[in-house]
Design an enzyme around this catalytic site. Structure first.
Site, PDB file in Angstrom:
ATOM      1  N   TYR A  57       0.836  -1.196   0.000  1.00 20.99           N
ATOM      2  CA  TYR A  57       0.000   0.000   0.000  1.00 20.99           C
ATOM      3  C   TYR A  57       0.875   1.252   0.000  1.00 20.99           C
ATOM      4  O   TYR A  57       1.567   1.545   0.986  1.00 20.99           O
ATOM      5  CB  TYR A  57      -0.927   0.037   1.219  1.00 20.99           C
ATOM      6  CG  TYR A  57      -1.959  -1.065   1.275  1.00 20.99           C
ATOM      7  CD1 TYR A  57      -2.266  -1.845   0.163  1.00 20.99           C
ATOM      8  CD2 TYR A  57      -2.634  -1.331   2.452  1.00 20.99           C
ATOM      9  CE1 TYR A  57      -3.214  -2.849   0.231  1.00 20.99           C
ATOM     10  CE2 TYR A  57      -3.589  -2.337   2.531  1.00 20.99           C
ATOM     11  CZ  TYR A  57      -3.873  -3.100   1.416  1.00 20.99           C
ATOM     12  OH  TYR A  57      -4.813  -4.094   1.489  1.00 20.99           O
ATOM     13  N   HIS A 124      -0.562 -11.948   1.088  1.00 20.19           N
ATOM     14  CA  HIS A 124      -1.486 -11.047   0.395  1.00 20.19           C
ATOM     15  C   HIS A 124      -2.116 -11.697  -0.832  1.00 20.19           C
ATOM     16  O   HIS A 124      -3.268 -11.422  -1.180  1.00 20.19           O
ATOM     17  CB  HIS A 124      -0.727  -9.781  -0.017  1.00 20.19           C
ATOM     18  CG  HIS A 124      -1.588  -8.587  -0.218  1.00 20.19           C
ATOM     19  ND1 HIS A 124      -1.105  -7.310  -0.155  1.00 20.19           N
ATOM     20  CD2 HIS A 124      -2.909  -8.451  -0.474  1.00 20.19           C
ATOM     21  CE1 HIS A 124      -2.081  -6.450  -0.377  1.00 20.19           C
ATOM     22  NE2 HIS A 124      -3.187  -7.124  -0.579  1.00 20.19           N
ATOM     23  N   SER A 203     -13.525  -4.201   1.344  1.00 19.35           N
ATOM     24  CA  SER A 203     -14.460  -3.534   0.421  1.00 19.35           C
ATOM     25  C   SER A 203     -15.916  -3.885   0.730  1.00 19.35           C
ATOM     26  O   SER A 203     -16.691  -4.232  -0.167  1.00 19.35           O
ATOM     27  CB  SER A 203     -14.126  -3.871  -1.034  1.00 19.35           C
ATOM     28  OG  SER A 203     -12.850  -3.395  -1.379  1.00 19.35           O
ATOM     29  N   PRO A 204     -16.340  -3.793   1.996  1.00 24.32           N
ATOM     30  CA  PRO A 204     -17.714  -4.163   2.343  1.00 24.32           C
ATOM     31  C   PRO A 204     -18.757  -3.179   1.822  1.00 24.32           C
ATOM     32  O   PRO A 204     -19.953  -3.478   1.880  1.00 24.32           O
ATOM     33  CB  PRO A 204     -17.689  -4.185   3.877  1.00 24.32           C
ATOM     34  CG  PRO A 204     -16.631  -3.199   4.246  1.00 24.32           C
ATOM     35  CD  PRO A 204     -15.572  -3.358   3.186  1.00 24.32           C
ATOM     36  N   ARG A 207     -16.273  -0.901  -2.811  1.00 23.53           N
ATOM     37  CA  ARG A 207     -15.360   0.129  -3.329  1.00 23.53           C
ATOM     38  C   ARG A 207     -16.077   1.458  -3.565  1.00 23.53           C
ATOM     39  O   ARG A 207     -15.803   2.159  -4.533  1.00 23.53           O
ATOM     40  CB  ARG A 207     -14.672  -0.365  -4.603  1.00 23.53           C
ATOM     41  CG  ARG A 207     -13.880  -1.656  -4.397  1.00 23.53           C
ATOM     42  CD  ARG A 207     -13.130  -2.083  -5.640  1.00 23.53           C
ATOM     43  NE  ARG A 207     -12.550  -3.410  -5.482  1.00 23.53           N
ATOM     44  CZ  ARG A 207     -11.379  -3.674  -4.904  1.00 23.53           C
ATOM     45  NH1 ARG A 207     -10.661  -2.673  -4.437  1.00 23.53           N
ATOM     46  NH2 ARG A 207     -10.921  -4.908  -4.816  1.00 23.53           N
ATOM     47  N   GLY A 208     -17.004   1.754  -2.660  1.00 18.55           N
ATOM     48  CA  GLY A 208     -17.716   3.027  -2.709  1.00 18.55           C
ATOM     49  C   GLY A 208     -19.044   2.980  -3.425  1.00 18.55           C
ATOM     50  O   GLY A 208     -19.858   3.904  -3.294  1.00 18.55           O
ATOM     51  N   GLY A 213     -20.597   6.684  -3.425  1.00 23.20           N
ATOM     52  CA  GLY A 213     -19.316   7.217  -3.863  1.00 23.20           C
ATOM     53  C   GLY A 213     -19.026   7.020  -5.329  1.00 23.20           C
ATOM     54  O   GLY A 213     -17.980   7.465  -5.821  1.00 23.20           O
TER      55      GLY A 213
END
Length: 335
Positions: A57, A124, A203-204, A207-208, A213
């Site tokens: 990240y 990951h 990402s619940p 992703r917006g 969003g």
């Protein structure tokens, strides 16, 4: 503030955690370092006790920000980070699950975080060139050395979870999960429950898309959603018509769409911990409040039914799907 809690292995964490990718990575222009610091501290003030980051990240920047702004409060939270995806030279992204690479990534993470111990450390992604047993074996050695407390897996399917768990107990499996994204229901959730593994939902709020969003595909340059089939073109236009119904349902239920999405995830089992990410303190406060609201079961059921077989476009493009091992839903085509 005290939030409801859930368990991840030996750790007790707030029912909603914080994903720390957004503070420096993936969704266009990141906040300033000072804004990121305020967000991290506000999360702890609100009772969030689970922070999730990764070596990749911001090419290590997320870990550095956590060190700079909240590691002096480490007694207040459980920290998770990830290896395998990394940028050893600080510039070029690589995927390497070899024991040597894992050990090196962990040491760099410890240095960036200014600590000698990370509570929960994930693979990951699977490295298809390295047996999962070898990768987990490297983390088992890290547990024995006291560098990490528990082992997690991210974006891995049922077979890899079982193989990994046979080498060392896995504390958590992480994948995308929301009323819109139901892939873990194919096999992963059942496998986790059979083996006593917590499930961490990233990402619940899709992703917006389930947080008001996303209204079009005019994303900033380098926004990762530009590569995701369901977020662009005709797929997105169709999907937003379904999202509009979800937003109307949330309004009728007296909560925001993001809160309805999070309430739905939380209701799927006490072994599930959602980790929404955000760059906004207002959105953070909205998300955290979802841990303490009550939504009627029939509303939650309707929220899920809206998306059953209606969403167009895979969650990843083919090149990205090749790096994960999660099961596709029936009819989910890659672009």
């Amino acid at each position: 503030m005290t939030l409801p809690t859930r368990s991840i292995g030996q750790f007790t964490v707030s029912a909603i955690g914080l994903g720390c990718m957004n503070i420096c990575h993936a969704y266009g222009t990141p906040p300033s370092e000072e804004e990121a610091g305020r967000l991290l501290n506000r999360a702890l003030d609100l009772g969030v006790t689970f922070l999730d980051t990764a070596a990749i990240y911001g090419l290590g920047q997320s870990e550095r920000l956590i060190q700079r702004y909240v590691m002096h409060r480490k007694g207040e939270f459980t920290l998770a980070s990830k290896c395998v995806m990394d940028a050893p030279d600080g510039k070029s992204r690589v995927l390497d699950g070899s024991p040597a690479a894992i050990a090196a990534t962990l040491d760099r993470a410890l240095a960036r975080l200014g600590t000698d111990h990370i509570d929960l450390y994930y693979l990951h992604r699977p490295d298809r060139n390295v047996p999962i047993e070898d990768s987990v074996g490297a983390l088992k050695q890290a547990v024995e050395a006291g560098k990490i407390g528990a082992i997690g897996l991210s974006e891995m399917g049922a077979d890899l979870i079982r193989r990994a768990h046979a080498v060392h107990p896995i504390a958590a499996v992480q994948s995308e999960y929301s009323p819109m994204v139901r892939n873990p229901e194919v096999a992963v959730l059942d496998t986790c429950r059979e083996l006593g593994i917590a499930f961490v939902a990233f990402s619940p709020v899709a992703r917006g898309m389930l947080a008001r969003g996303v209204r079009d595909d005019h994303f900033e340059k380098h926004d990762i959603r530009l590569t995701m089939p369901r977020f662009t073109g005709e797929n997105l236009a169709h999907n937003l018509t379904v999202v509009a119904k979800f937003e109307a349902l949330a309004l009728e239920a007296g909560c925001t769409p993001a809160q309805l999405a999070l309430a739905w995830v939380l209701a799927q089992g006490n072994d599930i911990i959602p980790i929404p990410g955000t760059r906004s303190i207002a959105h953070l406060e909205e998300d955290v409040a979802a841990a303490t609201i009550t939504v009627a079961p029939d509303v939650l059921e309707e929220a899920a039914s809206l998306f059953a077989g209606t969403i167009r476009g895979a969650r990843y493009a083919a090149f990205a799907q090749a790096t994960v091992d999660t099961e596709l839903l029936p009819g989910e085509e890659l672009a």
